[in-house]
Design an enzyme around this catalytic site. Structure first.
Site, PDB file in Angstrom:
ATOM      1  N   CYS A  31       6.466  23.197  -7.626  1.00 16.94           N
ATOM      2  CA  CYS A  31       5.660  23.558  -8.800  1.00 16.94           C
ATOM      3  C   CYS A  31       4.310  24.157  -8.399  1.00 16.94           C
ATOM      4  O   CYS A  31       3.536  24.594  -9.256  1.00 16.94           O
ATOM      5  CB  CYS A  31       5.450  22.339  -9.705  1.00 16.94           C
ATOM      6  SG  CYS A  31       4.113  21.246  -9.151  1.00 16.94           S
ATOM      7  N   HIS A  54       0.814  -1.220   0.000  1.00 16.06           N
ATOM      8  CA  HIS A  54       0.000   0.000   0.000  1.00 16.06           C
ATOM      9  C   HIS A  54       0.847   1.269   0.000  1.00 16.06           C
ATOM     10  O   HIS A  54       0.374   2.335   0.386  1.00 16.06           O
ATOM     11  CB  HIS A  54      -0.954   0.002   1.204  1.00 16.06           C
ATOM     12  CG  HIS A  54      -2.031  -1.038   1.091  1.00 16.06           C
ATOM     13  ND1 HIS A  54      -2.697  -1.546   2.167  1.00 16.06           N
ATOM     14  CD2 HIS A  54      -2.556  -1.670   0.010  1.00 16.06           C
ATOM     15  CE1 HIS A  54      -3.586  -2.455   1.767  1.00 16.06           C
ATOM     16  NE2 HIS A  54      -3.507  -2.547   0.455  1.00 16.06           N
TER      17      HIS A  54
HETATM   18  P1  NAD Z   1      -6.869  -4.048  10.403  1.00 13.16           P
HETATM   19  O1  NAD Z   1      -6.841  -2.750  11.118  1.00 13.16           O
HETATM   20  O2  NAD Z   1      -8.021  -4.371   9.559  1.00 13.16           O
HETATM   21  O3  NAD Z   1      -6.731  -5.259  11.431  1.00 13.16           O
HETATM   22  C1  NAD Z   1      -5.769  -5.288  12.441  1.00 13.16           C
HETATM   23  C2  NAD Z   1      -5.632  -6.735  12.899  1.00 13.16           C
HETATM   24  O4  NAD Z   1      -4.623  -6.769  13.909  1.00 13.16           O
HETATM   25  C3  NAD Z   1      -6.895  -7.340  13.527  1.00 13.16           C
HETATM   26  O5  NAD Z   1      -7.156  -8.603  12.935  1.00 13.16           O
HETATM   27  C4  NAD Z   1      -6.539  -7.500  15.015  1.00 13.16           C
HETATM   28  O6  NAD Z   1      -7.151  -8.624  15.614  1.00 13.16           O
HETATM   29  C5  NAD Z   1      -5.044  -7.664  14.937  1.00 13.16           C
HETATM   30  N1  NAD Z   1      -4.299  -7.332  16.154  1.00 13.16           N
HETATM   31  C6  NAD Z   1      -4.658  -6.536  17.196  1.00 13.16           C
HETATM   32  N2  NAD Z   1      -3.656  -6.480  18.113  1.00 13.16           N
HETATM   33  C7  NAD Z   1      -2.650  -7.243  17.626  1.00 13.16           C
HETATM   34  C8  NAD Z   1      -1.360  -7.594  18.114  1.00 13.16           C
HETATM   35  N3  NAD Z   1      -0.872  -7.108  19.265  1.00 13.16           N
HETATM   36  N4  NAD Z   1      -0.603  -8.421  17.364  1.00 13.16           N
HETATM   37  C9  NAD Z   1      -1.067  -8.920  16.188  1.00 13.16           C
HETATM   38  N5  NAD Z   1      -2.272  -8.627  15.681  1.00 13.16           N
HETATM   39  C10 NAD Z   1      -3.060  -7.792  16.388  1.00 13.16           C
HETATM   40  O7  NAD Z   1      -5.517  -4.108   9.606  1.00 13.16           O
HETATM   41  P2  NAD Z   1      -5.160  -4.541   8.151  1.00 13.16           P
HETATM   42  O8  NAD Z   1      -5.736  -5.893   7.862  1.00 13.16           O
HETATM   43  O9  NAD Z   1      -3.710  -4.348   8.035  1.00 13.16           O
HETATM   44  O10 NAD Z   1      -5.891  -3.525   7.160  1.00 13.16           O
HETATM   45  C11 NAD Z   1      -5.991  -2.161   7.374  1.00 13.16           C
HETATM   46  C12 NAD Z   1      -5.376  -1.262   6.336  1.00 13.16           C
HETATM   47  O11 NAD Z   1      -5.016  -0.096   7.020  1.00 13.16           O
HETATM   48  C13 NAD Z   1      -4.123  -1.757   5.712  1.00 13.16           C
HETATM   49  O12 NAD Z   1      -4.316  -1.696   4.375  1.00 13.16           O
HETATM   50  C14 NAD Z   1      -3.009  -0.764   6.087  1.00 13.16           C
HETATM   51  O13 NAD Z   1      -2.479  -0.190   4.922  1.00 13.16           O
HETATM   52  C15 NAD Z   1      -3.698   0.357   6.788  1.00 13.16           C
HETATM   53  N6  NAD Z   1      -3.083   0.749   8.077  1.00 13.16           N
HETATM   54  C16 NAD Z   1      -1.741   0.772   8.231  1.00 13.16           C
HETATM   55  C17 NAD Z   1      -1.178   1.118   9.456  1.00 13.16           C
HETATM   56  C18 NAD Z   1       0.315   1.116   9.594  1.00 13.16           C
HETATM   57  O14 NAD Z   1       1.008   1.411   8.632  1.00 13.16           O
HETATM   58  N7  NAD Z   1       0.861   0.759  10.764  1.00 13.16           N
HETATM   59  C19 NAD Z   1      -1.996   1.441  10.532  1.00 13.16           C
HETATM   60  C20 NAD Z   1      -3.385   1.427  10.331  1.00 13.16           C
HETATM   61  C21 NAD Z   1      -3.918   1.064   9.101  1.00 13.16           C
HETATM   62 ZN    ZN Z   2       4.994  19.359  -8.343  1.00 11.69          ZN
END
Ligand code: NAD
Ligand code: ZN
Length: 252
Positions: A151, A120
């Site tokens: 720009c 992503h």
């Molecule tokens: P999600 O937010 O949908 O799900 C998070 C998952 O993490 C859940 O299944 C939950 O049960 C689990 N979880 C909670 N605590 C945990 C722990 N301590 N250890 C392991 N797992 C744990 O996340 P997703 O499926 O990655 O999708 C969300 C989208 O949001 C992604 O596409 C991502 O790009 C984006 N996002 C990124 C960040 C980041 O870069 N850190 C943060 C938030 C959202």
């Molecule tokens: Zn530019």
């Protein structure tokens, strides 16, 4: 849980091309809130209002104010945890080929992972919406938002918003790795965001073992994963990497 970690260590020790698919859950213990679930960002704001490409095009000021600025502050303070370090260690051991991450936080690279597919994109870079020029986020002046390029165009994080396509080269490599791996570790992903959510399915259909690490069951648990190790990523992946290293060390 200990038995499951030992089982996963054996599964991993027998392969050289495992792949990890990580999601927001792996970075929660680094202080970055997930999008869904308790404490998640989506409890407070509507994703379609702020994280959709149409919202960014329509009202960049609002999206910078309500989403991007806050994310940049949270990310600046975050450091990798034992799960990020564990995956880097598994790569060093020659067991893990690559990490496919849905995260935009750069923590895998900070932990030492070398082959990271940022499915992503990343918040570490900004891209001009007019001329496409890129620059590191740390060089931004946020006195006035949205920040602008030389720009005059508006800058935006070089990540994939809802409604945008995954960069084709990332999609192709992620699909190829998933179809070719013997073991896929999914760590901290609810596996509900497509097309990332189909990668474990591709791995499974190609004959890989899918090992899930998440404190909660997910849609993958019943249908796709071979087994779930129920626990927080930092502890489970940290212990798993140590267990694989121990299996690889010949007894004295
Ligand atoms: P999600 O937010 O949908 O799900 C998070 C998952 O993490 C859940 O299944 C939950 O049960 C689990 N979880 C909670 N605590 C945990 C722990 N301590 N250890 C392991 N797992 C744990 O996340 P997703 O499926 O990655 O999708 C969300 C989208 O949001 C992604 O596409 C991502 O790009 C984006 N996002 C990124 C960040 C980041 O870069 N850190 C943060 C938030 C959202
Ligand atoms: Zn530019």
């Amino acid at each position: 849980m200990h038995d499951l970690i030992a089982r996963a260590a054996r599964d991993l020790a027998g392969t050289h091309n495992a792949v990890a698919l990580t999601g927001a859950g792996i970075s929660i213990e680094s202080g970055i809130p997930p999008f869904r679930g308790p404490g998640g960002l989506w409890e407070k704001i509507d994703p379609m209002e702020v994280a959709h490409i149409d919202a960014l095009r329509r009202d960049p000021h609002k999206v910078w104010e309500r989403l991007i600025q806050g994310m940049l502050k949270v990310l600046a303070k975050a450091a990798p945890n034992a799960a990020h370090r564990g995956l880097a260690a598994l790569e060093d051991l020659g067991q893990l080929e690559a990490v496919i991450t849905q995260n935009v936080d750069g923590l895998h690279q900070q932990a030492g992972s070398r082959d990271v597919i940022e499915f992503h994109g990343s918040f570490a870079w900004q891209r001009c919406m007019t001329c496409e020029r890129r620059r590191p986020s740390e060089t931004l002046d946020l006195a006035v938002i949205p920040p602008r390029c030389e720009c005059g165009g508006i800058l935006r994080p070089d990540c994939v918003f809802f409604g945008e396509m995954i960069p084709p080269e990332h999609l192709a490599r992620a699909q190829q790795l998933s179809a070719g791996c013997q073991v896929m570790l999914t760590v901290g992903t609810s596996a509900t965001v497509h097309p990332a959510a189909m990668l474990p399915l591709i791995a499974r259909e190609a004959g890989a073992r899918v090992i899930e690490i998440n404190p909660e069951p997910t849609p993958l648990t019943a249908r796709t994963s071979d087994y779930l190790i129920p626990g927080p990523a930092a502890q489970v992946v940290g212990d798993l990497a140590a267990a694989v290293a121990a299996l690889r060390t010949p007894p004295a």
